[in-house]
Write an enzyme that holds these catalytic residues in place. Sequence first.
Site, PDB file in Angstrom:
ATOM      1  N   CYS A  73       0.677  -1.132   0.035  1.00 53.75           N
ATOM      2  CA  CYS A  73       0.009   0.147  -0.077  1.00 53.75           C
ATOM      3  C   CYS A  73       0.913   1.313  -0.040  1.00 53.75           C
ATOM      4  O   CYS A  73       1.685   1.309   0.837  1.00 53.75           O
ATOM      5  CB  CYS A  73      -0.789   0.014   1.105  1.00 53.75           C
ATOM      6  N   CYS A 183      -0.578   3.712  -6.532  1.00 50.10           N
ATOM      7  CA  CYS A 183      -1.697   2.998  -5.459  1.00 50.10           C
ATOM      8  C   CYS A 183      -1.645   1.716  -6.066  1.00 50.10           C
ATOM      9  O   CYS A 183      -1.974   1.368  -7.441  1.00 50.10           O
ATOM     10  CB  CYS A 183      -2.875   3.604  -5.626  1.00 50.10           C
TER      11      CYS A 183
END
Length: 268
Positions: A73, A183
Site C-alpha cells: 500500500c 497506488c
Amino acid sequence: MFGPILIFDSGIGGLSIFDEIRKVLPDQDCCYLFDNARLPYGELEESVLIKGCVELICEQALKIDASLVVVACNSASTLVLPGLRERLSIPIVGVVPAIKPAAKLSIARHIGLLATPGTIKRSYTRELIEQFADGCKVELFGSSELVMLAEAKLAGESVDLIKLRAQLEPIRQSKLDTLVLGCTHFPIIASEMQQILGNGVKLLDSGVAIAQRVVFLLNEFSLDKVVDNRTKNLTAIYTTAEISAGLTTRLAEKGFTKIVSRSSANLG
C-alpha cells in the site's frame, strides 16, 4: 520453501503485488491481510493510519511466524515502515511509486503520478520527485474514487467507465506520455485506464520490482525459516465482519483456501 509472506493492504489493491509475487514464487505460502474496515487509507489522519497498521501487521506477522512482510500500500508505506522495523526483526518491504523508471522512460520528459490524496501530499513523494525526476515536468493527480472502482471490479462488478473517464480527464488534458500508478489498486483497472488514456500514455507500477525485491530478501535473510510444507497455504484475512460473495469468489479463484474475518481467524 520459506515461511509465509505476510502481504498487507487497506483493501484488495495489494493483490496486484500478490500476483507478481506468485509469478516468481508459485509455491510460496502467503497470508493476505487487508484492513477494509478503514478503506480508503489515503484519507486517514497520519497518526491513526500508523497506529492501526503497525498493530495489525505486527499481530499477524507474529501469529504466522512470517518470513517477510510486504506493505503493499503506497499510502501506508510512506508512513509505517519505521515503526514496523522497530518491532519486527524480519525484512519489511514497502511500495515506492515508480518515479525513477518513469523519468527514464518518458520521451517528452513529462510524467504524472496518480495516487491517493494522502500519498500525493506527503513530503516523501516530493523527495522522490526531486531525487529521481530532475529535468522532468511532473504533475500530481490524487484520487480515492479510483480505489473504490478497483474494489468494485474485483468484487465482480463492471467498471463504471463514465466515472473513470471523469477521474482521468485532467490526465488526458495534460498531454503527458508516462503515468506512474502510485497506488496498488490502480493496476487492477489498468486496462480500462489505458482504453481511456490511449496507447500514447505508458502506465508504470511497482509490482514486478517488489516481487524481485522479495525474492532477493528471502534468499539473503530468511534461510533460517525454510519450512517443509508440500501443501500451499494461501490465507486471506479481512477486518470487516464480512465481505461480498463476489470478492470471496475472486479470492478463491486466486487460490486462497482460507478466507476469514480477523475477528474469527484462528491462526495462532
